[in-house]
Design a protein around this motif. Structure first.
Motif, PDB file in Angstrom:
ATOM      1  N   ASP A 257       4.554  34.602 -25.607  1.00  0.00           N
ATOM      2  CA  ASP A 257       5.213  34.118 -26.693  1.00  0.00           C
ATOM      3  C   ASP A 257       6.918  34.206 -26.730  1.00  0.00           C
ATOM      4  O   ASP A 257       6.942  33.097 -26.319  1.00  0.00           O
ATOM      5  CB  ASP A 257       4.476  34.655 -27.800  1.00  0.00           C
ATOM      6  CG  ASP A 257       3.559  34.055 -28.586  1.00  0.00           C
ATOM      7  OD1 ASP A 257       2.770  33.540 -27.457  1.00  0.00           O
ATOM      8  OD2 ASP A 257       2.651  34.915 -28.853  1.00  0.00           O
ATOM      9  N   ALA A 258       7.653  34.591 -26.334  1.00  0.00           N
ATOM     10  CA  ALA A 258       8.641  35.264 -25.596  1.00  0.00           C
ATOM     11  C   ALA A 258       8.672  34.651 -24.390  1.00  0.00           C
ATOM     12  O   ALA A 258      10.389  34.087 -24.417  1.00  0.00           O
ATOM     13  CB  ALA A 258       8.765  36.490 -25.528  1.00  0.00           C
ATOM     14  N   LEU A 259       8.117  34.046 -23.295  1.00  0.00           N
ATOM     15  CA  LEU A 259       8.281  33.766 -22.639  1.00  0.00           C
ATOM     16  C   LEU A 259       8.185  31.853 -22.960  1.00  0.00           C
ATOM     17  O   LEU A 259       9.345  31.528 -22.028  1.00  0.00           O
ATOM     18  CB  LEU A 259       7.023  33.977 -21.590  1.00  0.00           C
ATOM     19  CG  LEU A 259       7.317  32.786 -20.084  1.00  0.00           C
ATOM     20  CD1 LEU A 259       8.665  33.669 -19.116  1.00  0.00           C
ATOM     21  CD2 LEU A 259       6.507  33.167 -18.982  1.00  0.00           C
ATOM     22  N   ASP A 260       7.342  31.660 -23.675  1.00  0.00           N
ATOM     23  CA  ASP A 260       7.321  30.797 -24.138  1.00  0.00           C
ATOM     24  C   ASP A 260       8.219  30.007 -24.638  1.00  0.00           C
ATOM     25  O   ASP A 260       9.164  28.873 -24.266  1.00  0.00           O
ATOM     26  CB  ASP A 260       5.737  29.936 -24.638  1.00  0.00           C
ATOM     27  CG  ASP A 260       4.361  30.233 -23.378  1.00  0.00           C
ATOM     28  OD1 ASP A 260       5.180  30.243 -22.306  1.00  0.00           O
ATOM     29  OD2 ASP A 260       4.276  30.358 -24.321  1.00  0.00           O
ATOM     30  N   LYS A 261       9.079  30.959 -25.385  1.00  0.00           N
ATOM     31  CA  LYS A 261      10.360  30.841 -26.187  1.00  0.00           C
ATOM     32  C   LYS A 261      11.297  30.551 -25.529  1.00  0.00           C
ATOM     33  O   LYS A 261      12.470  29.438 -25.573  1.00  0.00           O
ATOM     34  CB  LYS A 261      10.421  31.725 -27.356  1.00  0.00           C
ATOM     35  CG  LYS A 261      11.534  31.308 -28.314  1.00  0.00           C
ATOM     36  CD  LYS A 261      10.964  32.266 -29.769  1.00  0.00           C
ATOM     37  CE  LYS A 261      12.047  31.674 -30.564  1.00  0.00           C
ATOM     38  NZ  LYS A 261      13.152  33.139 -30.215  1.00  0.00           N
ATOM     39  N   PHE A 262      11.613  31.087 -24.348  1.00  0.00           N
ATOM     40  CA  PHE A 262      12.668  30.839 -23.373  1.00  0.00           C
ATOM     41  C   PHE A 262      12.595  29.813 -22.500  1.00  0.00           C
ATOM     42  O   PHE A 262      13.377  29.510 -22.179  1.00  0.00           O
ATOM     43  CB  PHE A 262      12.558  32.323 -22.661  1.00  0.00           C
ATOM     44  CG  PHE A 262      13.822  32.608 -21.827  1.00  0.00           C
ATOM     45  CD1 PHE A 262      14.596  32.903 -21.834  1.00  0.00           C
ATOM     46  CD2 PHE A 262      13.144  32.242 -20.408  1.00  0.00           C
ATOM     47  CE1 PHE A 262      15.448  32.716 -20.558  1.00  0.00           C
ATOM     48  CE2 PHE A 262      14.085  32.481 -18.634  1.00  0.00           C
ATOM     49  CZ  PHE A 262      15.549  32.901 -18.984  1.00  0.00           C
ATOM     50  N   ALA A 263      11.615  29.817 -22.144  1.00  0.00           N
ATOM     51  CA  ALA A 263      11.169  28.503 -21.742  1.00  0.00           C
ATOM     52  C   ALA A 263      12.047  27.163 -22.571  1.00  0.00           C
ATOM     53  O   ALA A 263      12.468  26.095 -21.496  1.00  0.00           O
ATOM     54  CB  ALA A 263       9.614  27.748 -21.589  1.00  0.00           C
ATOM     55  N   GLU A 264      11.837  27.154 -23.250  1.00  0.00           N
ATOM     56  CA  GLU A 264      11.643  25.459 -24.542  1.00  0.00           C
ATOM     57  C   GLU A 264      12.870  25.979 -24.898  1.00  0.00           C
ATOM     58  O   GLU A 264      13.540  24.921 -24.676  1.00  0.00           O
ATOM     59  CB  GLU A 264      10.824  26.191 -25.915  1.00  0.00           C
ATOM     60  CG  GLU A 264      10.936  24.584 -26.644  1.00  0.00           C
ATOM     61  CD  GLU A 264      10.273  24.976 -27.602  1.00  0.00           C
ATOM     62  OE1 GLU A 264       9.474  25.975 -27.800  1.00  0.00           O
ATOM     63  OE2 GLU A 264      10.657  24.214 -28.627  1.00  0.00           O
ATOM     64  N   GLU A 265      13.469  27.169 -24.918  1.00  0.00           N
ATOM     65  CA  GLU A 265      15.268  26.809 -25.434  1.00  0.00           C
ATOM     66  C   GLU A 265      16.149  26.683 -24.345  1.00  0.00           C
ATOM     67  O   GLU A 265      17.441  26.064 -24.532  1.00  0.00           O
ATOM     68  CB  GLU A 265      15.636  28.758 -25.928  1.00  0.00           C
ATOM     69  CG  GLU A 265      14.766  28.433 -27.129  1.00  0.00           C
ATOM     70  CD  GLU A 265      15.264  29.817 -27.516  1.00  0.00           C
ATOM     71  OE1 GLU A 265      14.939  30.887 -28.537  1.00  0.00           O
ATOM     72  OE2 GLU A 265      15.444  30.954 -27.032  1.00  0.00           O
ATOM     73  N   ASN A 266      15.668  26.841 -23.002  1.00  0.00           N
ATOM     74  CA  ASN A 266      16.556  26.734 -21.926  1.00  0.00           C
ATOM     75  C   ASN A 266      16.042  25.413 -20.648  1.00  0.00           C
ATOM     76  O   ASN A 266      16.288  25.266 -19.699  1.00  0.00           O
ATOM     77  CB  ASN A 266      16.085  27.819 -20.605  1.00  0.00           C
ATOM     78  CG  ASN A 266      17.469  28.954 -21.607  1.00  0.00           C
ATOM     79  OD1 ASN A 266      18.076  29.462 -21.454  1.00  0.00           O
ATOM     80  ND2 ASN A 266      16.028  29.857 -22.102  1.00  0.00           N
ATOM     81  N   HIS A 267      15.000  24.879 -21.418  1.00  0.00           N
ATOM     82  CA  HIS A 267      14.598  22.992 -21.408  1.00  0.00           C
ATOM     83  C   HIS A 267      14.024  23.658 -20.275  1.00  0.00           C
ATOM     84  O   HIS A 267      13.393  22.085 -18.361  1.00  0.00           O
ATOM     85  CB  HIS A 267      15.612  22.401 -21.071  1.00  0.00           C
ATOM     86  CG  HIS A 267      16.457  22.310 -22.679  1.00  0.00           C
ATOM     87  ND1 HIS A 267      15.610  21.178 -22.887  1.00  0.00           N
ATOM     88  CD2 HIS A 267      16.920  22.722 -23.495  1.00  0.00           C
ATOM     89  CE1 HIS A 267      16.519  21.772 -24.208  1.00  0.00           C
ATOM     90  NE2 HIS A 267      17.217  22.298 -24.277  1.00  0.00           N
ATOM     91  N   PHE A 268      13.136  25.019 -19.731  1.00  0.00           N
ATOM     92  CA  PHE A 268      12.165  25.006 -18.361  1.00  0.00           C
ATOM     93  C   PHE A 268      10.784  23.668 -18.780  1.00  0.00           C
ATOM     94  O   PHE A 268      10.050  24.016 -19.537  1.00  0.00           O
ATOM     95  CB  PHE A 268      12.125  26.228 -18.177  1.00  0.00           C
ATOM     96  CG  PHE A 268      13.222  27.061 -17.616  1.00  0.00           C
ATOM     97  CD1 PHE A 268      13.925  26.393 -16.937  1.00  0.00           C
ATOM     98  CD2 PHE A 268      13.764  28.376 -18.673  1.00  0.00           C
ATOM     99  CE1 PHE A 268      14.965  27.683 -15.857  1.00  0.00           C
ATOM    100  CE2 PHE A 268      14.506  28.935 -18.000  1.00  0.00           C
ATOM    101  CZ  PHE A 268      15.393  27.912 -16.616  1.00  0.00           C
ATOM    102  N   LYS A 269      10.563  23.393 -17.379  1.00  0.00           N
ATOM    103  CA  LYS A 269       9.367  22.202 -17.654  1.00  0.00           C
ATOM    104  C   LYS A 269       8.380  23.479 -17.505  1.00  0.00           C
ATOM    105  O   LYS A 269       6.911  22.233 -17.933  1.00  0.00           O
ATOM    106  CB  LYS A 269       9.422  21.258 -16.366  1.00  0.00           C
ATOM    107  CG  LYS A 269       9.929  19.821 -16.400  1.00  0.00           C
ATOM    108  CD  LYS A 269      10.071  19.522 -15.088  1.00  0.00           C
ATOM    109  CE  LYS A 269      11.446  19.786 -14.295  1.00  0.00           C
ATOM    110  NZ  LYS A 269      10.871  18.791 -12.563  1.00  0.00           N
TER     111      LYS A 269
END
Ligand code: NI
Length: 132
Positions: free
Chosen positions: A16-28
């Protein structure tokens, strides 16, 4: 470069933390986020091990400050062997933004960055690390 796929098992909270990080940093996707995290971690290790690395020093200063321009030039001449390029922007009437691209042994780059950022009259300074 060849891309290899592999499975990763993670605790739900970490995923969940990885997904949040990806979303916040606009990773695809998660792969891109993981690649970024791994690469940053390896870069940090290289900078700690005095390997050949690259980076940039950004500086903000008022160019009217006494002796600052000549001190900046003197210091950069002393470290000419690790300076790749230098760009200077006149932000407004008084303030300048200077970005210095550097490459070499990390200990020498850190010494240069600390001495630049520590010059009297520098308002903001930051070393951005990367690896090659
Ligand atoms: Ni300027």
């Amino acid at each position: 470069m060849t891309v290899v796929r592999f499975g990763v098992s993670l605790e739900k909270g970490l995923l969940d933390a990885l997904d949040k990080f990806a979303e916040e940093n606009h990773f695809k996707n998660r792969s891109q986020a993981l690649r970024h995290l791994i690469s940053n971690n390896l870069t940090e290790k290289k900078w700690e091990s005095n390997e050949i690395v690259a980076g940039a020093v950004s500086l903000v200063y008022d160019h009217h400050k006494r002796d600052l321009l000549s001190n900046l030039a003197d210091l950069q001449h002393d470290f000419h062997d690790v300076i790749l390029s230098n760009i200077h922007f006149h932000i407004d009437h008084d303030n300048c933004l200077e970005i210095i691209a550097i490459k070499g042994e990390s200990s020498r780059l850190k010494e240069l960055a600390n001495r630049l950022i520590g010059l009297k009259g520098i308002q903001q300074g930051k070393l951005t690390t990367s690896s090659i």
